[in-house]
Every structure is written in C-alpha cells, then in structure tokens.
Design a protein around this motif. Structure first.
Motif, PDB file in Angstrom:
ATOM      1  N   GLU A  10      -1.905  -1.464  -4.263  1.00  0.00           N
ATOM      2  CA  GLU A  10      -1.182  -2.733  -4.340  1.00  0.00           C
ATOM      3  C   GLU A  10      -0.965  -3.151  -5.796  1.00  0.00           C
ATOM      4  N   GLU A  11      -2.006  -3.000  -6.622  1.00  0.00           N
ATOM      5  CA  GLU A  11      -1.874  -3.354  -8.034  1.00  0.00           C
ATOM      6  C   GLU A  11      -0.924  -2.413  -8.762  1.00  0.00           C
ATOM      7  N   VAL A  12      -0.921  -1.138  -8.384  1.00  0.00           N
ATOM      8  CA  VAL A  12       0.035  -0.194  -8.965  1.00  0.00           C
ATOM      9  C   VAL A  12       1.453  -0.629  -8.637  1.00  0.00           C
ATOM     10  N   GLY A  13       1.677  -1.057  -7.399  1.00  0.00           N
ATOM     11  CA  GLY A  13       3.004  -1.523  -6.997  1.00  0.00           C
ATOM     12  C   GLY A  13       3.472  -2.719  -7.798  1.00  0.00           C
ATOM     13  N   VAL A  14       2.555  -3.666  -8.056  1.00  0.00           N
ATOM     14  CA  VAL A  14       2.896  -4.844  -8.864  1.00  0.00           C
ATOM     15  C   VAL A  14       3.265  -4.424 -10.286  1.00  0.00           C
ATOM     16  N   TYR A  15       2.458  -3.551 -10.871  1.00  0.00           N
ATOM     17  CA  TYR A  15       2.731  -3.098 -12.241  1.00  0.00           C
ATOM     18  C   TYR A  15       4.072  -2.372 -12.314  1.00  0.00           C
ATOM     19  N   PHE A  16       4.357  -1.530 -11.315  1.00  0.00           N
ATOM     20  CA  PHE A  16       5.625  -0.800 -11.312  1.00  0.00           C
ATOM     21  C   PHE A  16       6.805  -1.755 -11.195  1.00  0.00           C
ATOM     22  N   ALA A  17       6.655  -2.831 -10.435  1.00  0.00           N
ATOM     23  CA  ALA A  17       7.716  -3.833 -10.334  1.00  0.00           C
ATOM     24  C   ALA A  17       7.994  -4.466 -11.692  1.00  0.00           C
ATOM     25  N   VAL A  18       6.935  -4.707 -12.459  1.00  0.00           N
ATOM     26  CA  VAL A  18       7.113  -5.246 -13.818  1.00  0.00           C
ATOM     27  C   VAL A  18       7.886  -4.257 -14.686  1.00  0.00           C
ATOM     28  N   VAL A  19       7.501  -2.975 -14.631  1.00  0.00           N
ATOM     29  CA  VAL A  19       8.178  -1.944 -15.424  1.00  0.00           C
ATOM     30  C   VAL A  19       9.646  -1.849 -15.040  1.00  0.00           C
ATOM     31  N   LYS A  20       9.924  -1.887 -13.750  1.00  0.00           N
ATOM     32  CA  LYS A  20      11.313  -1.818 -13.285  1.00  0.00           C
ATOM     33  C   LYS A  20      12.120  -3.016 -13.777  1.00  0.00           C
ATOM     34  N   THR A  21      11.490  -4.175 -13.807  1.00  0.00           N
ATOM     35  CA  THR A  21      12.193  -5.378 -14.248  1.00  0.00           C
ATOM     36  C   THR A  21      12.577  -5.283 -15.725  1.00  0.00           C
ATOM     37  N   PHE A  65      -9.181  -4.477 -17.521  1.00  0.00           N
ATOM     38  CA  PHE A  65      -8.078  -5.439 -17.504  1.00  0.00           C
ATOM     39  C   PHE A  65      -6.933  -5.046 -16.570  1.00  0.00           C
ATOM     40  N   GLY A  66      -7.032  -3.927 -15.892  1.00  0.00           N
ATOM     41  CA  GLY A  66      -6.008  -3.541 -14.929  1.00  0.00           C
ATOM     42  C   GLY A  66      -4.641  -3.381 -15.553  1.00  0.00           C
ATOM     43  N   GLY A  67      -3.631  -3.981 -14.918  1.00  0.00           N
ATOM     44  CA  GLY A  67      -2.256  -3.869 -15.393  1.00  0.00           C
ATOM     45  C   GLY A  67      -2.052  -4.455 -16.774  1.00  0.00           C
ATOM     46  N   HIS A  68      -2.780  -5.504 -17.107  1.00  0.00           N
ATOM     47  CA  HIS A  68      -2.686  -6.081 -18.449  1.00  0.00           C
ATOM     48  C   HIS A  68      -3.143  -5.070 -19.496  1.00  0.00           C
ATOM     49  N   GLY A  69      -4.210  -4.346 -19.185  1.00  0.00           N
ATOM     50  CA  GLY A  69      -4.684  -3.322 -20.114  1.00  0.00           C
ATOM     51  C   GLY A  69      -3.703  -2.180 -20.263  1.00  0.00           C
ATOM     52  N   ALA A  70      -3.054  -1.786 -19.150  1.00  0.00           N
ATOM     53  CA  ALA A  70      -2.055  -0.712 -19.209  1.00  0.00           C
ATOM     54  C   ALA A  70      -0.879  -1.113 -20.090  1.00  0.00           C
ATOM     55  N   ALA A  71      -0.423  -2.351 -19.926  1.00  0.00           N
ATOM     56  CA  ALA A  71       0.702  -2.829 -20.729  1.00  0.00           C
ATOM     57  C   ALA A  71       0.329  -2.919 -22.204  1.00  0.00           C
ATOM     58  N   ALA A  72      -0.867  -3.399 -22.478  1.00  0.00           N
ATOM     59  CA  ALA A  72      -1.306  -3.508 -23.874  1.00  0.00           C
ATOM     60  C   ALA A  72      -1.435  -2.132 -24.514  1.00  0.00           C
ATOM     61  N   GLY A  90       0.812  -1.219   0.000  1.00  0.00           N
ATOM     62  CA  GLY A  90       0.000   0.000   0.000  1.00  0.00           C
ATOM     63  C   GLY A  90       0.839   1.260   0.000  1.00  0.00           C
ATOM     64  N   ASP A  91       1.732   1.411   0.999  1.00  0.00           N
ATOM     65  CA  ASP A  91       2.621   2.579   1.059  1.00  0.00           C
ATOM     66  C   ASP A  91       3.567   2.611  -0.132  1.00  0.00           C
ATOM     67  N   TYR A  92       3.989   1.443  -0.576  1.00  0.00           N
ATOM     68  CA  TYR A  92       4.870   1.390  -1.737  1.00  0.00           C
ATOM     69  C   TYR A  92       4.160   1.927  -2.977  1.00  0.00           C
ATOM     70  N   GLY A  93       2.876   1.605  -3.119  1.00  0.00           N
ATOM     71  CA  GLY A  93       2.116   2.129  -4.250  1.00  0.00           C
ATOM     72  C   GLY A  93       2.001   3.644  -4.211  1.00  0.00           C
ATOM     73  N   ILE A  94       1.824   4.226  -3.003  1.00  0.00           N
ATOM     74  CA  ILE A  94       1.771   5.691  -2.869  1.00  0.00           C
ATOM     75  C   ILE A  94       3.111   6.300  -3.246  1.00  0.00           C
ATOM     76  N   TYR A  95       4.188   5.707  -2.760  1.00  0.00           N
ATOM     77  CA  TYR A  95       5.528   6.206  -3.078  1.00  0.00           C
ATOM     78  C   TYR A  95       5.774   6.165  -4.578  1.00  0.00           C
ATOM     79  N   LEU A 151      10.627 -10.989 -10.107  1.00  0.00           N
ATOM     80  CA  LEU A 151       9.467 -10.370  -9.466  1.00  0.00           C
ATOM     81  C   LEU A 151       9.268 -10.904  -8.051  1.00  0.00           C
ATOM     82  N   TRP A 152       9.597 -12.153  -7.834  1.00  0.00           N
ATOM     83  CA  TRP A 152       9.445 -12.753  -6.499  1.00  0.00           C
ATOM     84  C   TRP A 152      10.296 -12.026  -5.465  1.00  0.00           C
ATOM     85  N   LEU A 153      11.404 -11.437  -5.913  1.00  0.00           N
ATOM     86  CA  LEU A 153      12.267 -10.710  -4.983  1.00  0.00           C
ATOM     87  C   LEU A 153      11.523  -9.554  -4.319  1.00  0.00           C
ATOM     88  N   PHE A 154      10.557  -8.964  -5.019  1.00  0.00           N
ATOM     89  CA  PHE A 154       9.760  -7.889  -4.429  1.00  0.00           C
ATOM     90  C   PHE A 154       8.829  -8.416  -3.341  1.00  0.00           C
TER      91      PHE A 154
END
Length: 457
Positions: A281-292, A418-425, A66-71, A353-356
């Motif tokens: 939380e979903e924003v944080g997951v998507y950002f982790a994908v972008v960082k990867t 579609f959430g993060g999948h839609g953003a990536a597409a 949660g806080d990670y998503g805000i950051y 991604l598991w490292l996050f």
C-alpha cells in the motif's frame, strides 16, 4: 480616442502573443527546429502522462492498493530491465546513424537499421527465458501473489526492448511521432482499453490481469510501430547491400549502456528498495507521487531525445561555436519549463493525488522532497547526452555510478525509518550529487558552462 485604445488593447494582446509564438516555433534555424521537435515530444509525453495517470487512477481504484502495489513493483522491473537489455543501442543509434550518414557508409547504415533490432530482440528474448527460470528457482522465497505477474513481465521484455530500439532509430531521423507515439500513446490506450474491458466483463482485476493487459499492449504497439517504420525506411533509404558491424555497434553502445544502466538504477532504486521495507500500500502511494511529478522529467526527456544526434553532428563537423550555442539553448529550454511545471504540480498536488483515492493524499508532503532533485537536475539540461555523444561516456558513467551507490546507501539507511519520505530524500540528494559531478565533468573536459544561469565563459 481613449475608448478606442482600450478596445484595441485586448485584440492586440492575443495577436502579439500569437506573433511571438509563431516566431518562437516557426523559424527555419536549428534552434526553432529543436523547439518544434522538443515540443512535439513533450506534447506526446504530456498526453501520454495524462493517459497513464488516468489508467493508474483506474487501476488503483479497481485493484485496491495491495494489488496495485504488486503491479507497480513488477512493472518497475519491466521498465528497468527493458530499458537496459537493448545494450545501449536505442541511445547509441543517435550517434551511429548520423556518423554513417555523414561518412556515406550506406551498407553499414542499412545493416544497422535491421540488424540492431534482430540483435536486441533475440538477445532480450534469451535473457527473458533465463529470468523466468530464475523466478521459478526463487519462487519459494517470493510472495505467491507476485510470481505470475513476474512471469508475465518476462514475456513482456522482448517487445519492450525492440520498441526502444525502434524509438532510437526513428528519433535519429527526426521521426519523433513514429518513435514515441506507439510506446506512449498507443500502448497507454490499449492498457486502458484492455483493463476497462476486463473490469466491464466482471473479471477480478488483480495484478495478474493488469500485467496481462500491459504485456498485450506492449506487443501490439511494437508490431504496429515495426510495420510503419519498415515502410518509411524503405522509402527513405535506397535498397542495397548490408554490412553488420555488430562488434563496432557494441563498442559504441556498451559504454552508453553503462551510463543508461546507472541512470535507470538511480531512477528506480527508490521503488525497488521501498518494496523490501514497507507494505504494498505504501509503495502504491509513493508511486502515485512519482507519477504526479513525471511531467517535470518529461521536459528533460524531450530535450534529451531531440538534441542528442545534433550534438554528434555539430561535434563531427568541428563547429564548436555552434555546438556551444546549441548546448546553452537546450539547457534553458530544459530548466525554466521544468521549474514552472514543478510549481504548478506542487500547487495542485493534493487534489491530483486524491484522484487515486483518498488514502493517496498522505503522500502530498513527499512531493516537495522529490521535486528538489528534479529541479536541480534540470538546471544543467541534457548534459549526460552531450557527454555520451562526444565520447565522454566513461566519465558520465562514473558520475551516474557514484550517484547510484549514494542513492542505494541512503535508501537503505533512510527508508526503514522514514518510508516514502526517506526514499524521496535519498533520490533528491543523489540527483543533486549527480548534477554537481556532471557540471564539473563538462566544465573540465569541454570547457563549457552548463548552468541555466550564472557566469558564462
């Protein structure tokens, strides 16, 4: 004899590889110099990416999703606005400085080296104050946990902008380490050190503390870079009168800013729109994908940063054949390493991604969608820099504007369902559209074939 041949083969293979690498990177021509400089930039960005990746993993685990998503949301705004509030000076420095040097206009050169930083620093400081006032005005409609991080983000902006300007000045002199290390190595080291210190002291590591650590890191890195850059410029350029052509600088820079702005909007629209429709939380997951996947973008960035001022030099000298060869060289050294890096990252995506945190592996399939746009964009290399440096920035801006509008529309249509999948597409489709437009513009205006493969005229 066969035994001797078998024994000598392993020894000769490393020697042959070493010789090929030496020939590749140790030559004296422009291509070899470009590879060395791009290699330096890429190495810095890779080390920085590893450090940033490590810091993001620590923050995600220490702060919670949660806080990670805000950051992530606030830091994205800092990256977006901080990269725009230099008015394009950071990019145009690679056009202005070579032209001043070629014409022998040392007074304007000296004026630009100091005046550009004062201009961008003061202007971004004033805008940061206005933005802080806007946050205060809109605070009843902003999530309470986001308000203080946003204020800290405003405080970060002036230092971020001046650091970008200094980066452009340093790269125009081929001082790649000075331009990039303060922003990408020193800054990341300080962020890790400050946040780890706060965690060790038992402080509640939320978005406020993380943004405070990031702000302090940006300011300290910028001031250190300024001290070293001033010292190096003092020994490189003779003292003398200064002429400040602010209007001329802005005339060159603002069209480039338009290009850079649409590019940045295209880069960050997915995260900013995602925040409006899904949980932190979903924003944080998507950002982790972008960082990867960031390693792929770093290759494109390395070639762009290395080649821009040389595009200007070859164009100014009228050496069209040399320019065309250099363009094709930059495209090849963007696409093939990008393709290789993408395949490696996709193969290792789930453990990375598991490292996050275990919950972040849910974004693994998003990586495949996001990777498509990055590989397609790499197929034409740094052509946006070529157009900017050769005076076709308006056409380039139109291409980016069209891609941004398409990306925004697709994000608004796809993310709610579609959430993060839609953003990536949405982003991959927009990047593909942008690539096709840039290819066509360069083909029509410059007569150059700018694909890493296919027919060349």
């Amino acid at each position: 004899m066969a035994a001797m041949d078998a024994d000598s083969a392993p020894a000769s293979a490393p020697a042959g590889l070493k010789a090929r690498l030496r020939a590749l990177f140790s030559g004296s021509g422009e291509a070899s110099l470009t590879r060395r400089l791009a290699g330096t930039i890429f190495l810095i960005r890779v080390v920085s990416a590893a450090m940033a990746y490590f810091s993001q993993i620590l923050l995600a685990r220490w702060m919670g999703s949660g806080d990670y998503g805000i950051y992530v949301y606030v830091w994205t705004w800092v990256l977006l606005l901080g990269s725009m509030l230099d008015f394009g000076i950071a990019a145009s420095a690679q056009k202005i400085i070579p032209e001043y040097r070629a014409s022998g206009d040392h007074a304007r050169l000296r004026g630009f080296l100091s005046g550009s930083r004062w201009m961008t620093g003061l202007a971004s400081g004033a805008i940061a104050l206005l933005l802080a006032g806007l946050v205060k005005l809109l605070s009843p409609w902003i999530d309470a946990d986001t308000i203080v991080p946003l204020y800290i983000g405003c405080l970060t902006l002036p230092a971020f902008v001046v650091a970008n300007t200094q980066d452009g000045i340093a790269r125009s002199h081929d001082w790649m380490r000075l331009g990039l290390m303060p922003q990408f190595i020193v800054r990341q080291t300080l962020i890790i050190g400050f946040t780890a210190g706060a965690f060790a002291l038992g402080l509640q590591l939320g978005a406020v503390v993380a943004m405070g650590a990031s702000a302090a890191a940006v300011w300290i890195a910028m001031i250190g870079q300024m001290i070293v850059l001033n010292r190096r410029l003092g020994s490189h350029i003779e003292a003398g009168p200064k002429a400040h052509d602010y209007r001329g600088w802005l005339k060159v820079s603002l069209p480039i800013l338009l290009v850079e702005s649409f590019y940045l909007l295209l880069s960050y629209t997915d995260v900013l729109v995602l925040q409006q429709f899904v949980s932190s939380e979903e924003v944080g997951v998507y950002f982790a994908v972008v960082k990867t996947l960031a390693l792929v973008s770093f290759i494109h960035y390395a070639m762009s940063a290395t080649t821009a001022h040389r595009f200007t030099e070859y164009h100014t000298s009228g050496d069209k054949e040399r320019l065309a060869a250099y363009v094709m060289h930059s495209i090849k050294w963007t696409f093939w390493p990008s393709l290789a890096a993408t395949l490696v990252l996709l193969a290792l995506g789930k453990p990375l991604l598991w490292l996050f945190g275990p919950q972040f592996t849910s974004g693994y399939d998003i990586m495949f969608i996001a990777a498509i746009g990055l590989v397609v964009r790499a197929a034409i290399g740094p052509m946006e820099r070529l157009l900017n440096m050769l005076g076709h920035q308006n056409a380039c801006a139109l291409a980016y504007a069209s891609a941004f509008v398409l990306n925004l529309i697709l994000c608004l249509l796809l993310i709610p369902h579609f959430g993060g999948h839609g953003a990536a597409a949405a982003t991959s489709i927009a990047l593909t559209f942008e690539t096709v437009l840039l290819f066509w513009i360069v083909r029509q205006r410059l007569g150059l074939h700018v694909l890493a493969f296919g027919k060349r005229n």
